[in-house]
Design an enzyme around this catalytic site. Structure first.
Site, short mmCIF file in Angstrom:
data_model
loop_
_atom_site.label_atom_id
_atom_site.label_comp_id
_atom_site.label_asym_id
_atom_site.label_seq_id
_atom_site.Cartn_x
_atom_site.Cartn_y
_atom_site.Cartn_z
N GLY A 187 -1.60 -7.19 1.63
CA GLY A 187 -0.22 -6.87 1.30
C GLY A 187 -0.08 -5.74 0.31
CG HIS A 227 -1.94 -1.33 3.79
ND1 HIS A 227 -1.52 -1.23 2.48
CD2 HIS A 227 -3.09 -2.03 3.77
CE1 HIS A 227 -2.38 -1.85 1.69
NE2 HIS A 227 -3.35 -2.35 2.44
N GLY A 259 -9.57 0.31 7.02
CA GLY A 259 -9.54 1.66 6.44
C GLY A 259 -10.92 2.10 6.01
CD GLN A 260 -15.07 5.66 6.26
OE1 GLN A 260 -15.19 4.88 7.21
NE2 GLN A 260 -16.09 6.02 5.50
CE LYS A 261 -8.86 2.11 -0.97
NZ LYS A 261 -9.46 1.36 -2.08
CG ASP A 262 -11.64 -1.05 1.23
OD1 ASP A 262 -11.91 -1.12 0.03
OD2 ASP A 262 -10.48 -1.07 1.68
CG MET A 320 -2.48 6.64 -0.42
SD MET A 320 -0.83 6.39 0.16
CE MET A 320 -0.23 8.06 0.06
CB SER A 321 -6.09 1.89 -3.77
OG SER A 321 -6.35 0.62 -4.32
NE ARG A 324 -8.32 -4.42 -7.04
CZ ARG A 324 -8.94 -4.95 -5.99
NH1 ARG A 324 -9.32 -4.20 -4.98
NH2 ARG A 324 -9.18 -6.26 -5.94
O1 PAF Z 1 -9.31 -4.68 2.90
C1 PAF Z 1 -8.64 -5.69 2.57
O2 PAF Z 1 -7.46 -5.61 2.21
C2 PAF Z 1 -9.27 -7.06 2.59
O3 PAF Z 1 -10.59 -7.00 2.17
C3 PAF Z 1 -9.18 -7.78 3.95
C4 PAF Z 1 -9.94 -7.02 5.02
C5 PAF Z 1 -7.72 -7.91 4.34
C6 PAF Z 1 -9.78 -9.19 3.86
O4 PAF Z 1 -9.10 -9.97 2.93
#
Ligand code: PAF
Length: 282
Positions: free
Chosen positions: A31, A37, A147-150, A184-185, A187
């Protein structure tokens, strides 16, 4: 757009869609949606008949001293953005729906979770892979969008679906950045004005590293120390890690060649930011 907080009725609707031959795309999120997103939602909407957005701040992927309680939430705004993006179903479960009292089962991907973010967040990926597996089982999408950010998360999930024969196609979408380059994040909201100003150094340092490599440098140590020097020029930056790894194994490399991932995590005050750059180096 339909919103579900529990599993049973949503599953019935999804079963009906599947038996009518409709393809289902899933965008799992925690969220507090931003343009990153939205880019995942747009892609899913364009590639599937039905798009499901899940919003769940998953407690098992937070360490005991991490920001679970303060993680930003704005469900009403998320629903508005989802509706605008053309989402069909939003799944917003509670903790008691996702984790029954005696939850004993976890999914672990070894090796790929040991370094990078895994070093300072030792239980994080187990939480991610467990919740993503549960979401895959509940929603049974054809495709799921990350996302590629993670970068490490995306690689770990890709490995998991291959290793466990989970019939979901994983689509990894590009990092979406603010105008000044900050990835973008959700956080980013934690950053005060001074931290936010200094945080652009992450993208700038990655770009600098890219240019050094394009100019011919192949020593990972040399590139890493240039990044380190650049980030340390900002008074509020505290480096968690700077890693140059093979994208296939996530193991550190000495010589930069092939599919390479430069990944970093840096704290500004209490906020830990990550960013990365992929390069195919000949
Ligand atoms: O990337 C995220 O926001 C979370 O790690 C995910 C993939 C929704 C799992 O909780």
């Amino acid at each position: 757009m339909k919103v579900f907080n529990t599993i049973k009725e949503m599953r019935e609707l999804l079963d009906t869609h599947r038996s009518n031959g409709k393809s289902i795309g899933l965008v799992p999120t925690m969220g507090y949606l931003h343009e990153g997103h939205i880019s995942l939602l747009n892609k899913s909407v364009s590639e599937n008949d039905i798009t499901v957005l899940s919003i769940y701040v998953n407690p098992t992927q937070f360490g005991p001293t991490e920001d679970l309680d303060s993680y930003p939430r704005d469900i009403e705004n998320d629903k508005r953005l989802a509706e605008n993006a053309g989402v069909d179903i939003v799944f917003i479960p509670s903790d008691s729906i996702m984790y029954l009292e005696n939850h004993f089962t976890y999914v672990n991907v070894n090796n790929l979770t040991a370094n990078l973010c895994g070093s300072s967040r030792p239980t994080h990926f187990q939480g991610v892979t467990t919740i993503v597996t549960k979401l895959f089982n509940i929603i049974q999408p054809k495709k799921a969008y990350f996302g590629q950010k993670d970068a490490q998360q995306a690689l770990v999930i890709n490995r998991m679906v291959k290793d466990l024969n989970i019939p979901v196609e994983i689509i990894t979408c590009p990092i979406i950045r603010e105008k000044d380059g900050l990835a973008m994040s959700s956080r980013n909201k934690y950053l005060n004005q001074e931290e936010r100003g200094q945080a652009t150094i992450l993208f700038q340092s990655l770009q600098m590293a890219k240019n050094i490599i394009i100019d011919g440098e192949r020593s990972a140590d040399i590139v890493k120390s240039s990044i380190q020097q650049s980030i340390n020029s900002k008074s509020l930056a505290k480096i968690d890690y700077i890693s140059i790894v093979s994208e296939n194994t996530l193991e550190d490399i000495d010589k930069i060649e092939g599919n390479t991932l430069i990944a970093l995590a840096v704290r500004f005050g209490n906020t830990r930011l990550i960013d990365n750059l992929r390069m195919e180096v000949n």
